[in-house]
Write a protein that holds these residues in place. Structure first.
Motif, PDB file in Angstrom:
ATOM      1  N   GLU A  33       0.832  -1.205   0.000  1.00 11.23           N
ATOM      2  CA  GLU A  33       0.000   0.000   0.000  1.00 11.23           C
ATOM      3  C   GLU A  33       0.870   1.260   0.000  1.00 11.23           C
ATOM      4  O   GLU A  33       1.986   1.254   0.512  1.00 11.23           O
ATOM      5  N   ASP A 200      -2.991   5.290  -1.783  1.00 22.09           N
ATOM      6  CA  ASP A 200      -4.241   4.553  -1.679  1.00 22.09           C
ATOM      7  C   ASP A 200      -5.111   5.165  -0.583  1.00 22.09           C
ATOM      8  O   ASP A 200      -6.318   5.311  -0.741  1.00 22.09           O
ATOM      9  N   ARG A 201      -4.471   5.499   0.543  1.00 22.74           N
ATOM     10  CA  ARG A 201      -5.181   6.119   1.658  1.00 22.74           C
ATOM     11  C   ARG A 201      -4.342   7.257   2.213  1.00 22.74           C
ATOM     12  O   ARG A 201      -3.133   7.331   1.976  1.00 22.74           O
ATOM     13  N   GLU A 214      -8.538   7.841   5.605  1.00 22.91           N
ATOM     14  CA  GLU A 214      -9.512   7.791   4.523  1.00 22.91           C
ATOM     15  C   GLU A 214      -8.864   7.367   3.216  1.00 22.91           C
ATOM     16  O   GLU A 214      -7.679   7.623   2.987  1.00 22.91           O
ATOM     17  N   ARG A 215      -9.660   6.733   2.377  1.00 22.24           N
ATOM     18  CA  ARG A 215      -9.223   6.513   0.999  1.00 22.24           C
ATOM     19  C   ARG A 215      -9.241   7.862   0.283  1.00 22.24           C
ATOM     20  O   ARG A 215     -10.090   8.705   0.554  1.00 22.24           O
TER      21      ARG A 215
END
Length: 308
Positions: A33, A200-201, A214-215
């Motif tokens: 990620e 991604d976030r 949060e995304r």
């Protein structure tokens, strides 16, 4: 279960005497990620990074990085990490090439072609002494040493500091490629625009506390946008003032101007009761949304309520 996560923290806390560095940080970063760790200077971002690397010891709580204990497994862990500190200090008179050879040897050997490829991408002259370089070129040396051994985890503290816009774009391309290769990126920044095209976030910290995870796309969904609607006849502003998410309503004859926070649907349905001649909607600015949320959203103090 920890194998699914590159970084896990549980109530991670660091106080400097009475001053709070980071307080009760609980965060999960998935393997592969890209996480943007956002907040203004002094929010606790660098403290968190130093705790993950065991450069600081926590007051309480714990962290696991790549399934290892940062304190007990420090040497093994650091071989799997590419770290770019927020403040670079390169002592000595070495050239960039000599310094990067040293870093490569310290990591058990790095193919020199990986160094030269990165240097070419970043327009870095490896023959120059580092002490004579500008801040931007020193930052490039720091980026090369972080990326050159293709680590499982990249921890980058304000990575574009000092880089010109062209090099910033090249860096973001490097981050995207790292993610595509399965590497994890933990990227600290105070600039949302720096991470919105790669992360991604995003995790947002304020005054040492995690206030939201949060995304990136969900942050965009509640971005405030400006809307202007031209009707064939004048309209009553009171009709639009009461709509959910609609604010700053002004009417000048047949022209309505307002802001919309979230879904456009209530405004569109209300406007459809009149004859619409034209409609303009400015794309929401995520940077403004972030700043508005960060500084004014007191109700989002618990990350678990904010789309974690």
């Amino acid at each position: 279960m920890t194998s699914n996560f590159a970084v896990l923290t549980e109530d991670l806390t660091k106080f400097y005497g009475q001053r709070r560095g980071i307080d009760s940080l609980t965060l999960q970063v998935g393997a592969g990620e890209v996480l943007g760790f956002l907040g203004p200077n002094g929010a606790g971002k660098t403290t968190t990074i130093r705790l993950l690397l065991d450069f600081l010891r926590p007051t309480s709580g714990r962290a696991t990085v790549l399934g290892l204990d940062p304190r007990r497994d420090k040497a093994a862990l650091h071989r799997q990490i590419g770290y770019l500190p927020g403040e670079l200090a390169f002592p000595g008179r070495e050239t960039a090439g000599d310094l990067l050879r040293f870093f490569g040897a310290a990591r058990g050997g790095v193919a020199w072609s990986q160094v030269t490829d990165l240097a070419e991408r970043l327009d870095l002259d490896l023959s120059r002494p580092v002490r004579t370089m500008s801040k931007g070129n020193k930052q490039k040396v720091g980026l090369v040493q972080a990326f050159m051994h293709r680590p499982a985890l990249l921890i980058l503290d304000e990575p574009t500091s000092g880089l010109d816009p062209l090099m910033q774009q090249e860096f973001l391309a490097m981050v995207r490629e790292a993610r595509d290769a399965g590497q994890t990126v933990f990227m600290s920044s105070h600039v949302l625009a720096e991470v919105q095209h790669t992360a991604d976030r995003v995790a947002i910290v304020r005054d040492g506390r995690l206030v939201a995870v949060e995304r990136v796309e969900s942050l965009g969904k509640r971005a405030v946008r400006s809307v202007e609607i031209h009707f064939s006849d004048p309209v009553d502003p009171a009709e639009f003032d009461v709509l959910s998410g609609v604010g700053e309503v002004t009417v000048s004859g047949p022209v309505l101007r307002c802001t919309v926070n979230g879904r456009l649907d209530p405004l569109i349905k209300a406007a459809a009761r009149h004859e619409v001649v034209d409609m303009l909607s400015a794309e929401p600015d995520l940077e403004e949304t972030f700043l508005s949320f960060y500084y004014h959203s007191e109700g989002a103090g618990d990350a678990s309520r904010a789309g974690a």
